[in-house]
Design a protein around this motif. Structure first.
Motif, PDB file in Angstrom:
ATOM      1  N   GLU A   1       9.526   5.993   1.852  1.00  9.60           N
ATOM      2  CA  GLU A   1       8.368   5.731   1.121  1.00  9.60           C
ATOM      3  C   GLU A   1       9.712   6.170  -0.580  1.00  9.60           C
ATOM      4  O   GLU A   1       9.004   4.166  -1.105  1.00  9.60           O
TER       5      GLU A   1
ATOM      6  N   TYR B   1      -4.394   8.077  -4.493  1.00  8.26           N
ATOM      7  CA  TYR B   1      -3.699   8.037  -3.615  1.00  8.26           C
ATOM      8  C   TYR B   1      -3.210   6.127  -3.168  1.00  8.26           C
ATOM      9  O   TYR B   1      -4.113   5.612  -3.433  1.00  8.26           O
ATOM     10  N   GLU B   2      -1.920   5.884  -3.200  1.00  9.52           N
ATOM     11  CA  GLU B   2      -1.492   4.590  -3.729  1.00  9.52           C
ATOM     12  C   GLU B   2      -1.542   4.148  -2.014  1.00  9.52           C
ATOM     13  O   GLU B   2      -1.021   4.572  -0.847  1.00  9.52           O
ATOM     14  N   GLU B   3      -2.270   3.185  -2.051  1.00 11.16           N
ATOM     15  CA  GLU B   3      -2.911   2.639  -0.762  1.00 11.16           C
ATOM     16  C   GLU B   3      -2.376   0.512  -0.873  1.00 11.16           C
ATOM     17  O   GLU B   3      -1.988   0.007  -2.130  1.00 11.16           O
TER      18      GLU B   3
ATOM     19  N   ASP C   1      11.471   6.032 -10.013  1.00 15.79           N
ATOM     20  CA  ASP C   1      10.644   5.875  -8.545  1.00 15.79           C
ATOM     21  C   ASP C   1      10.599   7.354  -8.730  1.00 15.79           C
ATOM     22  O   ASP C   1       9.298   7.678  -8.809  1.00 15.79           O
TER      23      ASP C   1
ATOM     24  N   PHE D   1       1.766   7.154   3.509  1.00 13.97           N
ATOM     25  CA  PHE D   1       2.067   5.266   3.680  1.00 13.97           C
ATOM     26  C   PHE D   1       2.094   5.480   5.296  1.00 13.97           C
ATOM     27  O   PHE D   1       2.723   6.586   5.503  1.00 13.97           O
TER      28      PHE D   1
ATOM     29  N   GLN E   1       5.649   0.624   6.529  1.00 17.04           N
ATOM     30  CA  GLN E   1       6.930   0.427   5.847  1.00 17.04           C
ATOM     31  C   GLN E   1       8.013   0.407   6.187  1.00 17.04           C
ATOM     32  O   GLN E   1       8.691  -1.106   5.418  1.00 17.04           O
TER      33      GLN E   1
ATOM     34  N   GLU F   1      11.948  -1.854  -4.570  1.00 22.23           N
ATOM     35  CA  GLU F   1      10.784  -2.694  -5.008  1.00 22.23           C
ATOM     36  C   GLU F   1      11.451  -2.751  -6.873  1.00 22.23           C
ATOM     37  O   GLU F   1      10.853  -4.505  -7.523  1.00 22.23           O
ATOM     38  N   ILE F   2      11.710  -1.890  -6.994  1.00 23.26           N
ATOM     39  CA  ILE F   2      12.271  -2.373  -8.478  1.00 23.26           C
ATOM     40  C   ILE F   2      13.083  -3.226  -8.824  1.00 23.26           C
ATOM     41  O   ILE F   2      13.094  -4.115  -9.898  1.00 23.26           O
TER      42      ILE F   2
ATOM     43  N   LEU G   1      11.850   2.454  -0.414  1.00 26.00           N
ATOM     44  CA  LEU G   1      11.495   1.041  -0.691  1.00 26.00           C
ATOM     45  C   LEU G   1      10.790   0.598  -2.220  1.00 26.00           C
ATOM     46  O   LEU G   1      10.758   0.338  -2.707  1.00 26.00           O
ATOM     47  N   GLY G   2      10.036   1.868  -2.751  1.00 28.49           N
ATOM     48  CA  GLY G   2      10.317   2.129  -4.149  1.00 28.49           C
ATOM     49  C   GLY G   2      10.794   1.493  -5.399  1.00 28.49           C
ATOM     50  O   GLY G   2      11.177   1.491  -5.771  1.00 28.49           O
TER      51      GLY G   2
ATOM     52  N   LYS H   1       7.032   9.509  -9.712  1.00 29.37           N
ATOM     53  CA  LYS H   1       6.489  10.570  -7.930  1.00 29.37           C
ATOM     54  C   LYS H   1       6.810  11.508  -8.516  1.00 29.37           C
ATOM     55  O   LYS H   1       5.768  13.001  -7.883  1.00 29.37           O
TER      56      LYS H   1
END
Lengths: 326, 326, 326, 326, 326, 326
Positions: D167, D322-324, D283, D110, D115, D174-175, D170-171, D287
């Motif tokens: 990263e 991969y996450e985009e 998370d 990311f 981010q 969000e949850i 942030l994950g 991951k």
């Protein structure tokens, strides 16, 4: 001259050497011609190296050397791919009188005689007559004492040395004495007797020869049970030993590992039993940490690898000072 | 005259009594006529009884009495179905100055002043300057010392008494001293400092008032963390306190419960940390056994009930002697 | 006539009754006049009720009745708040000869003599001479057999009845025989000997009187250790009993609970030991389920409450048939 | 030209190469002549190979190369027994400016700046003034942010990359936002603050240099404690930060590993703490699975080996995307 | 008029009342005259009280009332020892049509229809044809949907209400959607399908009548297995449902409790399975905490008692806001 | 002639040999000239050796040989550093018809046909009609029987051989029969049916080809679930199979591992389920011990290494006799 492994390493290639070593591993291999040769890993307490008996006599019986044998060898220093790997001229079984077993196993650094005198002082401090008689039946018995003073308290985890059992027994007795001073409700004589006898089963659990090994009996029965049976047998010979006292003493021994998962069939259920279990844990755990540091770090500082039983790496940035008696 | 519960029981029916008690339980009930009355369970540290405020004044506010309040009551002894159940004439909230809090909570039987002097001797035996300064910043601070000397070391498990923290701290320090003598590689000053500070978080974890209770902060953060934050704050004020030494000291405190499941976020990973953890376990476990025996058996012998935390019943057939200082 | 509790319940108020009962609980209470009376909870194996000794003679010593005593009482049926609560005219300690202990404890429903004959067949099937001699030293000894045939195999979990030890020993022996037929590498004589002796320590772990209780020795040492010491003592009197065989036999006994957390200081490490441990688990677990169903459901179907040791409720919608021998 | 290990493998024997590598292992060995040479294992993030410094100058000090050093080497491709094993012409320590550290450690895919902007949006969404001030004291502090944005969230288990901490933070945030929308009783500002700060101790627990390593302090104290001390220190500088709020926030951080055995000294005891602990687990576990799949399978499908921490092999037959960010 | 228990309490003694209640406990007792009467404990979801059927008609069959029955009663308010304990004039079994079952069991506060529409949106977002078909075979089936929308997601631990299963299913789906957005390697359709079906076995595990109970089948097989069998049965009717997809979907359901000790026969071994397991844990744990707070504290603040399953007391000083949909 | 590995070892250097082997490991290496060659590790059930395809034809595709392939090779015996390491002249994939799969995997030593007849006797002893029909639907189905009779009962732990499932199923049935005779409350037909079907899921959990492997489905779902689904599917085709009986049978299968941590989603909760679980444990544990002894000790006596699953070393000083049927 009998060299230690650590003394062979600095020798120049080609230098002759000889000595007594334990066979750690042995394998019969074949030259491309089909002729057999012997590949051995040899050790003493200072290290390990590989050796080849490259050209054994035609009629030699290569199958007579086994893991655990002590052999006398001679040869010349030689390297292969940078590793010491001499070819041997001579290899033969060593007689027991030829070599010093201490070449192969470490020994407590405390003087054994002095330590044993201290232990006798604890014995003589016990006032309760049947307990005193019981202690004397062990510690005034020369056959027992000879075995006791040589026995280790462990194979790898703690006090893994000749005399380790004596050293550990004293360490536990000292802590129990401290505890008995603070907690007056404790039966001090019972606690000290239990402390002095708590690990005697180890004289039969371990065999100390060229290495510390566990006997079949030791693995199948364990020092808790063996020690209790030894005590019960002695007590049967002491007239009028009180049954309740026997029960409380054996309870202390059976429960001194504290938890089922450490091999105690009973958890401590008396003041003396709980004090013994925690005193034993304290002395053996600190000693185990110290031995791990010594083994892993030598003179260095920093982190050891993860201890296989305590499951942590250990950090040490002090100076390693062995206990000396003032 | 302020009577203990145990002193009311032998009184004949009809005898007058009065005293200060804690409200354990309170309920508003109704007579068949619809008139309300109050049913209370009252206690002090010697026992418990039920009382009825049978005829409160018409305008009385029955809702003002709550669990945990200390009240003054007076009435006459009366039995219902064989149980003491007096009807009260008077009940009112007690002012803090009226009663002696020790009516409600036990106190260490060691003389606190003497014990604290012993603790100061340990403080003064520490040679390492930053550690000595740190210890002094706590134990020469009157505000802190006042709280420390009153604090318990537990609510139920061990040293659950005023002064229990001091008593336990000394017990652990004594064992650590014994260990440091045998194991010379241990940093004795670090170990003793850690021993003296290991439970200071308990001055904020527990509140001692009419009973020992755990504070919200104590339940949410625990004395391990609270103590470490206290130490870190003091260290920030000591110039040039070595960062590594701080790390090692805080590691000892954080890890002194020995195992994750006992609430240590780290397992002991230094000689000092492992010695502290086992010394703490030894002192607190033996004391916990002793308190359980005292609570359960009084002067009797035999078996206690299963201990709620140690999960065994305890057998005691000795004499219960409280520690006295020679 | 000596009535069971279950036979008193259907009697009309006012009917006279008498019988022998165990004191479960006793309390001295006071009438409002200050005169003392006795409140008792009495039981036999069919139930429980409360009784009042409402008007004891002035000079009666009310303190002589204790939990566990067997008393003879007589009175008339009376109810209080719907509960049976007679007032007694007579209460006195019962002599041991007056009553039948089976009024208070259940007994295996298998005929003991027949079962013991089966056990002797197993004994006589053992060919290995020292093992045969060892078995005979126990099972041809009338003193031992008398205790063995009465002993329970448990207090609550399984085979909690007079003769339960015999019943369980046979059950385990039968399974071991089945296993030994399939697995020929097993030393069948060793396995059967171990099966027959595996729980003999229970003759000292439990005391069967008016109830099954665990002795102090039983709680402190456990039947695994006690049994092993009994066997070791007998073996010492048998000339030339092979040391290795003793070790293997005692290993089977010590390890037969299978796991540390079930109180075995060693895990099974031989074929015979592992077979014994699982055979013991199988017989005792199924029996324990069955006893729980019987105790909880009687003739009903459906769910029992959660079993306190197995930690599950049990579902049973079959017919409860007690084992009969064809 | 600085080559990656993966780029050397396809070169033909004899081809010249050069590059910067980390020393994984180093050993001084001797030629049969007694002359010393150096055997090294060298690596970058794409692989590993063995190299020999076969003929060092007579006066070279071979002891200066240590595990962890970055060296510049040059040589020619050579194979021994089928393995790449070049002999080196040149080996010397590399200066820090010469090479790109990203050759040795992976980086979050990311974009870090983007981010971090997202993270600031979360910061700015917090309305509670003291919490907002606290967050700003960290995330508006350039020194802190520089370290935070580079830090990994783990060494091996999950988010083991530069930027991994950002990263993961942030994950988790969000949850937590999703949860806070559904459960209105949750204090959303407290939960988000805890989410953003929960792992900040990792900036001191890990050192990112040529590899991710754990610092001494990190191993001895752990990021839970370190983070709490960081927060407590900042709070001391914020006037009138409510004590209760501090306690609740620190409780969230201390308990966010959820269970004692995962290193939390307290279990979650508030709605916010339990939400944070499970959001963190979700998370990091997903991951960790994904990284394990990527590491083990690359572009292939099927089973990975058993994950060393999660203790299962993982099955993946999808496409690794991969996450985009859309 | 059918009164709630909480509405009877404030009535004055003597006031008439009537209503429908569940029998919690029933006992036949005898007057001193030997005449029988009935003692009942009656409840609805607002509370509990004792009632006596003091003078049943001579020919009444008192044995027809059983635990779990719903009865209609009428009587007059009366107190005994301060407790509500009316004597009843009338008691008879209630017909199912007479009373509203919601008097006895709580219901999700979310509007069920709205929630189900949201769930259908998730169904319709699934693109993968066989998964879509499978979902439709459940959620377009009116019989199933009727049961699904009424089912609880638990008996006590979490979502223990009518409609609780729907509420929980949505909560998990929302979290899975959040996760699927961040982790692109996840098969989003598989994850959402698994989320929507993960607990459908609960429609057979629980019976909702007057109370939530677990069925025999539910206790013996569990919702994990029951749900998988339901899915397998539906899939057998869908032509060409890919075998591998079935295996991966059933793996998600079987493993969604995450750990063996929570009743999953398999641990999660795919990205989707691990995401589902942690999402389920997150939603159910937070909800379980919230329900515990609501049940224990009502409008108060502070500490709940220890949660019987999560094993902690919970602290709450916020405002209890039930989720509302904006 | 197809030689076993154990038959090649005694051949003199230079002797020709040929045979079929499984590829355990394969690597493409390069000569110093850059030419590729193949290094393989080959095995059958008697042993392992290294071989080199030293000079493959220029146009040979070296990438076609993969782990698990069966190849035909020929070459001459040659040693390198004392190890057998022939260079091959020929290597090619073997067709399935060319070789005997039993060269690669062991087979139960019981005659399969005889064993299956015994199993049918158990089937025919079941009187309960729906259970009998269910059993016949499996054991009278030739397709199923063919798979069943070949299946192993494990990969490594116990009964890891062709026919192992049949052997284990019979062993469990025999023990269940013994138990059912003693405990008459057990539903014997249900127990025997459960015993015969308890592991049928293994026909899909394991694939037996050149080696025993676990299928993807087997790893993701496990034989407990797979077996239950198989049974549920058959039952759906049997008219009027009682729902309760199905539930009880499937409960036995689901719970037969006894504990959550062994992969049972439910603990045994009926007499039949508990008997099955312990009978299964008994047979599989004893067999597992025996296989470990055989594998480790061959004809020798003494200690095995630690068993990887049972976590003990095993002592055996008897004679290894394979079970024979009289």
């Amino acid at each position: 001259m009998d060299l230690f492994v650590r003394d062979i390493y600095p020798l120049p290639p080609g230098a002759p050497f000889e000595g007594y070593f334990v066979v750690e591993h042995v394998e019969i291999r074949k030259h491309r011609t089909g002729e057999p040769f012997l590949r051995l890993i040899l050790s003493d307490k200072t290290g390990t190296f590989t050796a080849l008996w490259w050209k054994p006599p035609k009629d030699a019986d290569l199958t007579i050397f086994k893991k655990g044998d002590v052999v006398f060898v001679s040869g010349h220093v030689e390297y292969f791919q940078g590793n010491l790997q001499p070819k041997l001229n001579v290899i033969r079984h060593a007689e027991r009188e030829e070599f010093d077993p201490e070449k192969f196993i470490t020994k407590t650094r405390f003087p054994i005689d002095e330590q044993f005198l201290k232990l006798l002082e604890f014995v003589e401090s016990v006032q309760n007559p049947p307990l005193r008689t019981l202690l004397e039946s062990f510690f005034y018995d020369d056959n027992f004492v000879e075995k006791f003073n040589k026995a280790p308290a462990g194979k790898t985890i703690h006090h893994a040395s000749i005399g380790g059992l004596l050293e550990h027994t004293l360490g536990v007795a000292e802590i129990c004495e401290t505890i008995a001073k603070r907690f007056k409700s404790i039966d001090r004589d019972l606690l000290l007797t239990a402390a002095l006898l708590h690990d005697i089963g180890k004289v039969e659990e371990y065999a100390v020869d060229i290495a510390i090994t566990r006997t079949d009996k030791g693995i199948l029965l364990g020092h808790l049970y063996i020690g209790c049976e030894m005590i019960a047998t002695k007590i049967r010979e002491i007239p009028n030993f009180p049954e309740e006292l026997k029960t409380k003493l054996i309870h202390c021994i059976l429960s001194h590992h504290g938890e089922y998962e450490h091999g105690s069939p009973k958890k401590p259920k008396t003041l003396e039993a709980v004090a013994l279990a925690y005193a034993d844990a304290l002395d053996s755990r600190v000693k185990g940490f110290e031995e791990h540091i010594e083994r892993e770090l030598g003179d260095k500082k920093g982190w050891t690898r993860r201890h296989f039983a305590f499951e942590v790496p250990i950090f040490f940035d002090g100076e390693f000072k062995y206990e000396e008696e003032e």
